[in-house]
Design an enzyme around this catalytic site. Structure first.
Site, PDB file in Angstrom:
ATOM      1  CE  LYS A  62      -3.968   1.694   2.788  1.00 32.70           C
ATOM      2  NZ  LYS A  62      -4.799   1.388   3.982  1.00 32.70           N
ATOM      3  CB  SER A 137      -8.213   3.151   2.959  1.00 33.82           C
ATOM      4  OG  SER A 137      -7.383   2.539   3.925  1.00 33.82           O
ATOM      5  CB  SER A 161      -8.470   0.198   5.679  1.00 35.47           C
ATOM      6  OG  SER A 161      -9.255   1.354   5.571  1.00 35.47           O
TER       7      SER A 161
HETATM    8  N1  GLN Z   1     -13.213   3.338   6.352  1.00 34.23           N
HETATM    9  C1  GLN Z   1     -12.683   3.736   7.617  1.00 34.23           C
HETATM   10  C2  GLN Z   1     -12.301   5.196   7.580  1.00 34.23           C
HETATM   11  O1  GLN Z   1     -12.575   5.828   6.623  1.00 34.23           O
HETATM   12  C3  GLN Z   1     -11.526   2.892   7.979  1.00 34.23           C
HETATM   13  C4  GLN Z   1     -10.296   3.290   7.282  1.00 34.23           C
HETATM   14  C5  GLN Z   1      -9.126   2.479   7.674  1.00 34.23           C
HETATM   15  O2  GLN Z   1      -9.246   1.418   8.288  1.00 34.23           O
HETATM   16  N2  GLN Z   1      -7.967   2.992   7.361  1.00 34.23           N
HETATM   17  O3  GLN Z   1     -11.741   5.724   8.484  1.00 34.23           O
END
Ligand code: GLN
Length: 464
Positions: A62, A137, A161
């Site tokens: 990532k 994400s 994410s």
């Molecule tokens: N979707 C969640 C957020 O927007 C989790 C994101 C994540 O785990 N980095 O914060």
């Protein structure tokens, strides 16, 4: 060589070890696959095999992991062109174990999002249906593994994410115990929640990758010695294991998703496991607590992007005007929204009402999980309330987007590990099943997931 596409990473590792496949062959095969990606999953692909490529297939990383000399910007325009002078410990550990970096994967900017549509560059498409999101994400990592443009990948999970995109793309995603994997060199979102973990084709690959990721790192004082070597999963039965189900009655849970989850509970019983409903009364407040705590930490972590230390600079007025213009140009809308929410929640006068209360909810959720694990071995839930949604469907409504994380935020709030495995299809799209356990119980979670995976026999998206 196209035969490699049919093999899991662990199977490729065996060929590499046996000398039947060279590290350069494996790297070149996957590099060509990554180059050909047409889902928008990559922001950068390595151009040649590093000299130290070893006995593991290359890994897609990532974008928020710092890799020395390689563009690393958490898919944010504010870090465009930034090439760090050092490498994240997690990535370094994999490299030392023999897995070179294949490329940097697209993501939501600073890991804020559930659809990958918040990338500062371009969205990622879901290989099951190109008009749909891969989740976020870590959407680039998930789409790459699902489509076979990477043998395996790492991502980060703050509120879901890793698990949610794994669920939407029909692959395995594991969020380890907080502290199991070093956060050093990960561009921070919410430091008390962020964890690095594997996104893989199957449970065995997840265990193999995790084995090489874990360990205490002097550069991250929140990392811990992992109590034992991560075991390779072998279980085929679930006898004497108790599974506590949470969340199946929630409104907002898609009926097609609920069906697949119910079927999976039936499979658990066929394999000898026990299934019972459990109560986690505070977990339903997880989202509310998360969306105070995560933005609060983000607002502090993102203060460093000011046009002085990293990346592009805008504005030619005085210093304050330069800060303002750089941040206005460099951050996307969602990142600005989080900085504003977080700054507000931490402001004197509101601190106790918001941040303090959210921390109390967090403690309660952790206590309730602890109590649950005295009765059951694992807590199981759907991973995502819905299957992959259409691009653009939720972008205008942040709250609808935040609801994607309903089932995944309680675990990071409690610091405990959880895996998502593909459990079946609803309307032709993958449904993930989540298994959470006590801290440092990854080996047991993965063993149970392995037995289920075998019984379910999920077929990934056809790789071409
Ligand atoms: N979707 C969640 C957020 O927007 C989790 C994101 C994540 O785990 N980095 O914060």
């Amino acid at each position: 060589m196209t035969g490699l596409l049919a093999l899991t990473a662990a199977q490729q590792a065996e060929l590499l070890r046996a000398g039947e496949l060279s590290a350069a062959e494996a790297f070149d095969f996957w590099r060509a696959r990554a180059e050909d990606d047409d889902l928008g999953a990559y922001l950068w692909v390595a151009d040649s095999a590093p000299d130290d490529a070893g006995h593991l297939p290359p890994v897609a990383v990532k974008d928020l992991f710092c890799v020395e000399g390689v563009p690393s910007g958490a898919a944010s325009r504010i870090l465009e062109g930034y090439r760090p002078p050092y490498t994240a410990t997690s990535v370094e550990n994999l490299r030392r174990a023999g897995a070179p970096v294949l490329g940097k994967t697209n993501q939501d900017e600073f890991a804020m999002g559930s659809s990958n549509e918040n990338s500062g560059y371009w969205p990622v498409r879901n290989p099951w249906d190109r008009e749909r999101v891969p989740g976020g994400s870590s959407g680039g990592s998930a789409a790459a593994v699902a489509a076979g443009t990477a043998p395996w990948a790492i991502g980060t999970d703050t509120g879901g994410s890793i698990r949610q995109p794994a669920s939407l793309c029909g692959i395995v995603g594991l969020k380890p115990t907080y502290g199991a994997v070093s956060r050093y060199g990960m561009i921070a979102f919410a430091s008390s929640l962020d964890q690095c973990g594997p996104l893989t084709r199957d449970v065995t690959d997840a265990a193999l990758l995790l084995r090489h990721l874990v360990g205490r790192d002097p550069c991250d004082s929140t990392s811990l010695d992992y109590p034992e070597e991560v075991r390779m999963p072998t279980a085929e039965r679930l006898d004497e294991l108790r599974f506590g189900v949470w969340g199946l009655d929630e409104e907002g849970l898609d009926p097609g998703v609920a069906d697949v989850v119910r079927r999976t509970l039936g499979t658990i019983e066929e394999l000898g496991g026990g299934v019972e409903e459990i109560e986690l009364p505070s977990a339903r407040h997880g989202l509310a607590a998360y969306y105070v705590i995560a933005p609060a930490e983000a607002s502090a972590n993102l203060a460093r992007y000011d046009g002085v230390r990293y990346g592009p600079r805008s504005g030619d007025g005085d210093l304050t005007a330069m800060y303002e213009q750089t941040r206005r140009d460099g951050f996307g809308d969602e990142v600005k929204r989080r900085i504003m929410i977080g700054t507000y929640a931490l402001s004197s006068g509101y601190y106790e009402a918001y941040y303090g209360t959210a921390q109390k909810v967090r403690t309660r959720i952790a206590d309730e999980f602890r109590a649950a694990f005295e009765r059951v071995d694992f807590v199981v839930t759907p991973t995502s309330p819905t299957v992959a949604f259409r691009l653009g469907e939720r972008t205008a409504d942040p709250l609808a987007m935040y609801l994607s994380d309903y089932f995944t935020v309680p675990m990071p709030l409690a610091g405990i590990p959880a895996v998502s495995i593909p459990a079946g299809l609803s309307d032709g799209l993958p449904v993930g099943f989540q298994i959470a356990g006590p801290a440092f119980d990854e080996s047991r979670i993965l063993d149970a997931a392995h037995a289920l995976e075998k019984a379910i026999g999920f077929e990934g998206v056809p790789r071409t």
